[in-house]
Structures are given as structure tokens and as C-alpha cells.
Design a protein around this motif. Structure first.
Motif, PDB file in Angstrom:
ATOM      1  N   MET A  46      -3.004  10.411   4.188  1.00 26.19           N
ATOM      2  CA  MET A  46      -3.231  10.675   5.799  1.00 26.19           C
ATOM      3  C   MET A  46      -2.996  11.988   5.955  1.00 26.19           C
ATOM      4  O   MET A  46      -1.989  12.647   5.643  1.00 26.19           O
ATOM      5  CB  MET A  46      -2.295   9.657   6.557  1.00 26.19           C
ATOM      6  N   VAL A  47      -3.933  12.854   6.478  1.00 30.03           N
ATOM      7  CA  VAL A  47      -3.770  14.166   6.879  1.00 30.03           C
ATOM      8  C   VAL A  47      -3.713  14.329   8.447  1.00 30.03           C
ATOM      9  O   VAL A  47      -4.580  13.670   9.064  1.00 30.03           O
ATOM     10  CB  VAL A  47      -5.088  14.850   6.399  1.00 30.03           C
ATOM     11  N   LEU A  48      -2.593  14.692   8.731  1.00 28.10           N
ATOM     12  CA  LEU A  48      -2.184  14.923  10.199  1.00 28.10           C
ATOM     13  C   LEU A  48      -2.206  16.090  10.884  1.00 28.10           C
ATOM     14  O   LEU A  48      -1.378  17.048  10.058  1.00 28.10           O
ATOM     15  CB  LEU A  48      -0.929  14.233  10.351  1.00 28.10           C
TER      16      LEU A  48
ATOM     17  N   MET B 222       0.820  -1.103   0.050  1.00 31.64           N
ATOM     18  CA  MET B 222       0.026   0.114   0.195  1.00 31.64           C
ATOM     19  C   MET B 222       0.782   1.225  -0.115  1.00 31.64           C
ATOM     20  O   MET B 222       2.042   1.174   0.367  1.00 31.64           O
ATOM     21  CB  MET B 222      -1.034  -0.016   1.210  1.00 31.64           C
ATOM     22  N   ILE B 223       0.348   2.384  -0.461  1.00 34.73           N
ATOM     23  CA  ILE B 223       1.096   3.581  -0.211  1.00 34.73           C
ATOM     24  C   ILE B 223       0.145   4.579   0.631  1.00 34.73           C
ATOM     25  O   ILE B 223      -1.119   4.765   0.534  1.00 34.73           O
ATOM     26  CB  ILE B 223       1.273   4.265  -1.715  1.00 34.73           C
ATOM     27  N   PHE B 224       0.632   5.414   1.624  1.00 32.95           N
ATOM     28  CA  PHE B 224       0.225   6.332   2.363  1.00 32.95           C
ATOM     29  C   PHE B 224       0.897   7.529   2.096  1.00 32.95           C
ATOM     30  O   PHE B 224       2.031   7.665   2.412  1.00 32.95           O
ATOM     31  CB  PHE B 224       0.409   5.889   3.886  1.00 32.95           C
ATOM     32  N   VAL B 225       0.032   8.520   1.696  1.00 34.02           N
ATOM     33  CA  VAL B 225       0.675   9.828   1.397  1.00 34.02           C
ATOM     34  C   VAL B 225       0.597  10.574   2.703  1.00 34.02           C
ATOM     35  O   VAL B 225      -0.722  10.686   3.048  1.00 34.02           O
ATOM     36  CB  VAL B 225       0.009  10.562   0.236  1.00 34.02           C
ATOM     37  N   ASN B 226       1.212  10.972   3.359  1.00 33.00           N
ATOM     38  CA  ASN B 226       1.216  11.645   4.807  1.00 33.00           C
ATOM     39  C   ASN B 226       1.499  13.072   4.698  1.00 33.00           C
ATOM     40  O   ASN B 226       2.382  13.404   4.106  1.00 33.00           O
ATOM     41  CB  ASN B 226       2.080  10.888   5.925  1.00 33.00           C
ATOM     42  N   LEU B 227       0.672  13.905   4.999  1.00 32.66           N
ATOM     43  CA  LEU B 227       0.576  15.459   4.927  1.00 32.66           C
ATOM     44  C   LEU B 227       0.048  16.026   6.143  1.00 32.66           C
ATOM     45  O   LEU B 227      -0.697  15.575   6.830  1.00 32.66           O
ATOM     46  CB  LEU B 227      -0.539  15.820   3.952  1.00 32.66           C
ATOM     47  N   PRO B 228       0.889  17.165   6.398  1.00 36.05           N
ATOM     48  CA  PRO B 228       0.700  17.857   7.778  1.00 36.05           C
ATOM     49  C   PRO B 228      -0.715  18.699   7.369  1.00 36.05           C
ATOM     50  O   PRO B 228      -0.658  19.227   6.291  1.00 36.05           O
ATOM     51  CB  PRO B 228       1.761  18.779   8.188  1.00 36.05           C
ATOM     52  N   THR B 229      -1.337  19.170   8.368  1.00 42.22           N
ATOM     53  CA  THR B 229      -2.495  20.240   8.022  1.00 42.22           C
ATOM     54  C   THR B 229      -2.405  21.167   9.460  1.00 42.22           C
ATOM     55  O   THR B 229      -1.998  20.686  10.582  1.00 42.22           O
ATOM     56  CB  THR B 229      -3.599  19.577   8.109  1.00 42.22           C
TER      57      THR B 229
ATOM     58  N   ASP C  28      13.834  18.267  11.421  1.00 45.32           N
ATOM     59  CA  ASP C  28      12.923  18.471  10.317  1.00 45.32           C
ATOM     60  C   ASP C  28      11.962  19.164  10.835  1.00 45.32           C
ATOM     61  O   ASP C  28      11.362  18.757  11.957  1.00 45.32           O
ATOM     62  CB  ASP C  28      12.667  17.440   9.462  1.00 45.32           C
ATOM     63  N   VAL C  29      11.006  19.851   9.945  1.00 45.78           N
ATOM     64  CA  VAL C  29       9.809  20.532  10.629  1.00 45.78           C
ATOM     65  C   VAL C  29       8.741  20.245   9.512  1.00 45.78           C
ATOM     66  O   VAL C  29       9.079  20.066   8.181  1.00 45.78           O
ATOM     67  CB  VAL C  29       9.943  21.955  10.606  1.00 45.78           C
ATOM     68  N   ALA C  30       7.365  19.995   9.820  1.00 46.30           N
ATOM     69  CA  ALA C  30       6.456  20.175   8.933  1.00 46.30           C
ATOM     70  C   ALA C  30       6.066  21.566   8.349  1.00 46.30           C
ATOM     71  O   ALA C  30       6.463  22.502   8.560  1.00 46.30           O
ATOM     72  CB  ALA C  30       5.129  19.959   9.816  1.00 46.30           C
ATOM     73  N   VAL C  31       5.888  21.389   7.045  1.00 51.15           N
ATOM     74  CA  VAL C  31       5.604  22.378   5.921  1.00 51.15           C
ATOM     75  C   VAL C  31       4.272  22.487   5.538  1.00 51.15           C
ATOM     76  O   VAL C  31       3.597  21.536   5.050  1.00 51.15           O
ATOM     77  CB  VAL C  31       6.636  22.328   4.657  1.00 51.15           C
ATOM     78  N   THR C  32       3.495  23.579   5.373  1.00 50.26           N
ATOM     79  CA  THR C  32       2.355  23.875   5.093  1.00 50.26           C
ATOM     80  C   THR C  32       2.496  25.246   4.328  1.00 50.26           C
ATOM     81  O   THR C  32       3.368  25.816   4.555  1.00 50.26           O
ATOM     82  CB  THR C  32       0.987  23.693   6.225  1.00 50.26           C
ATOM     83  N   GLY C  33       1.379  25.401   3.555  1.00 48.81           N
ATOM     84  CA  GLY C  33       1.414  26.766   2.732  1.00 48.81           C
ATOM     85  C   GLY C  33       2.188  26.756   1.456  1.00 48.81           C
ATOM     86  O   GLY C  33       2.676  25.804   1.268  1.00 48.81           O
ATOM     87  N   SER C  34       2.189  28.065   1.104  1.00 48.52           N
ATOM     88  CA  SER C  34       3.023  28.196  -0.347  1.00 48.52           C
ATOM     89  C   SER C  34       4.475  28.077  -0.063  1.00 48.52           C
ATOM     90  O   SER C  34       4.876  28.436   0.924  1.00 48.52           O
ATOM     91  CB  SER C  34       2.351  29.415  -1.142  1.00 48.52           C
ATOM     92  N   GLY C  35       5.062  28.144  -1.039  1.00 51.63           N
ATOM     93  CA  GLY C  35       6.517  28.350  -1.172  1.00 51.63           C
ATOM     94  C   GLY C  35       7.296  27.028  -1.722  1.00 51.63           C
ATOM     95  O   GLY C  35       6.833  26.713  -2.781  1.00 51.63           O
TER      96      GLY C  35
ATOM     97  N   PHE D 154       1.014  16.431  15.481  1.00 53.60           N
ATOM     98  CA  PHE D 154       1.127  14.865  15.482  1.00 53.60           C
ATOM     99  C   PHE D 154       2.084  14.562  14.470  1.00 53.60           C
ATOM    100  O   PHE D 154       2.973  13.341  14.463  1.00 53.60           O
ATOM    101  CB  PHE D 154      -0.209  14.216  15.098  1.00 53.60           C
ATOM    102  N   PHE D 155       2.049  14.965  12.969  1.00 50.62           N
ATOM    103  CA  PHE D 155       3.094  14.719  11.934  1.00 50.62           C
ATOM    104  C   PHE D 155       4.233  14.972  12.417  1.00 50.62           C
ATOM    105  O   PHE D 155       5.269  14.251  12.078  1.00 50.62           O
ATOM    106  CB  PHE D 155       2.616  15.755  10.892  1.00 50.62           C
ATOM    107  N   SER D 156       4.745  16.026  13.115  1.00 49.04           N
ATOM    108  CA  SER D 156       6.105  16.513  13.736  1.00 49.04           C
ATOM    109  C   SER D 156       6.540  15.403  14.583  1.00 49.04           C
ATOM    110  O   SER D 156       7.999  15.209  14.616  1.00 49.04           O
ATOM    111  CB  SER D 156       6.083  17.830  14.408  1.00 49.04           C
ATOM    112  N   GLY D 157       5.825  14.592  15.335  1.00 46.66           N
ATOM    113  CA  GLY D 157       6.215  13.592  15.832  1.00 46.66           C
ATOM    114  C   GLY D 157       6.850  12.462  15.130  1.00 46.66           C
ATOM    115  O   GLY D 157       7.638  11.631  15.640  1.00 46.66           O
TER     116      GLY D 157
END
Length: 140
Positions: free
Chosen positions: A49-51, A4-11, A64-71, A55-58
């Protein structure tokens, strides 16, 4: 068990992200959903997976840090559509769910029709349809 593939994304906002992914027609997977994350079936063995960012940062190491937003972009998530109209419907559903156009629909070469949207956290989802002729004769 099949791979399986799980695409993990921070929110930054799980409820807002859930509205977006539901609008795309993805099916919520309650088995892997709770107050920290929501799991959505894209296909039988493909899930997003939207985290919540905390939680994602854990799961991150080495500072490393979670990245959201543009850029900066590390990846573009790409899906295929069964029809050209399916591309347009995916975009319409994304907009209805709080997403934005990232790249408007175009036809970069005959037989390929594509567009890209971004979810409310800035994660990009490409959607593309290719005609059977383009698949059978790439570059022709």
C-alpha cells in the motif's frame, strides 16, 4: 478469509510511486486505491500500500512521523525470485520504473543470488534467488 499482509509505505509522489510498482509487474488493486493511496498485489495475499505522506501520517501516533528518502532504515522488504535471471529482471524493471540500485547483485554464498533496489521514496526492496541445493542443505 486467509491472513494477508499489507506493507504500508509513505510516498511524497503517488504518481511516481505508481509508475515504479507497476514497472515491477505488480497488479493494481482498484478496491483499495484512491487519490490518497494505491494498492498493489505482489501475490494473492501480499500487497503493498503506497500512501501519500499526509494520509500515511494519519495512522501514526505518539508523535511518529512518516519517513521517506535515504538515511535511517526500519525495514528491508524482501521478496524471492523463481530464478537467478528473475533477480536481474526485477532490478531492470525497478530501474526502468524510476528506482535505483541500493545493493548491486552478488552471490554472498554458493547458491544464493541477491540484489536490492530502492523505490523513488527510498524504500528498499531486496530480491533473492536460492538454488534448490542451497535450500535443502543450508550452510553446506
Amino acid at each position: 478469509m486467509s491472513q494477508m499482509i499489507f506493507v504500508n509505505l509513505p510516498t511524497s509522489d503517488l504518481d511516481r510511486a505508481d509508475k515504479f510498482y507497476s514497472s515491477l509487474g505488480f497488479t493494481k488493486n482498484d478496491t483499495f486505491s484512491d487519490e490518497n493511496a494505491t494498492s498493489w498485489f505482489i501475490a494473492e495475499n501480499i500487497l503493498v500500500m503506497v500512501l501519500r505522506e499526509e494520509f500515511f501520517s494519519g495512522f501514526l501516533v505518539n508523535g511518529d512521523v512518516a519517513v521517506t528518502g535515504s538515511g535511517r532504515r526500519e525495514c528491508l522488504n524482501a521478496l524471492s525470485a523463481e530464478t537467478r535471471e528473475g533477480v536481474d529482471q526485477f532490478v531492470a524493471n525497478a530501474l526502468a520504473g524510476g528506482g535505483e540500485i541500493y545493493r548491486p547483485a552478488d552471490e554472498p554464498f554458493p547458491g544464493m543470488y541477491q540484489a536490492a533496489v530502492q523505490d523513488p521514496d527510498g524504500h528498499v526492496w531486496e530480491i533473492a534467488w536460492m538454488s534448490p541445493e542451497a535450500i535443502e542443505n543450508p550452510g553446506a
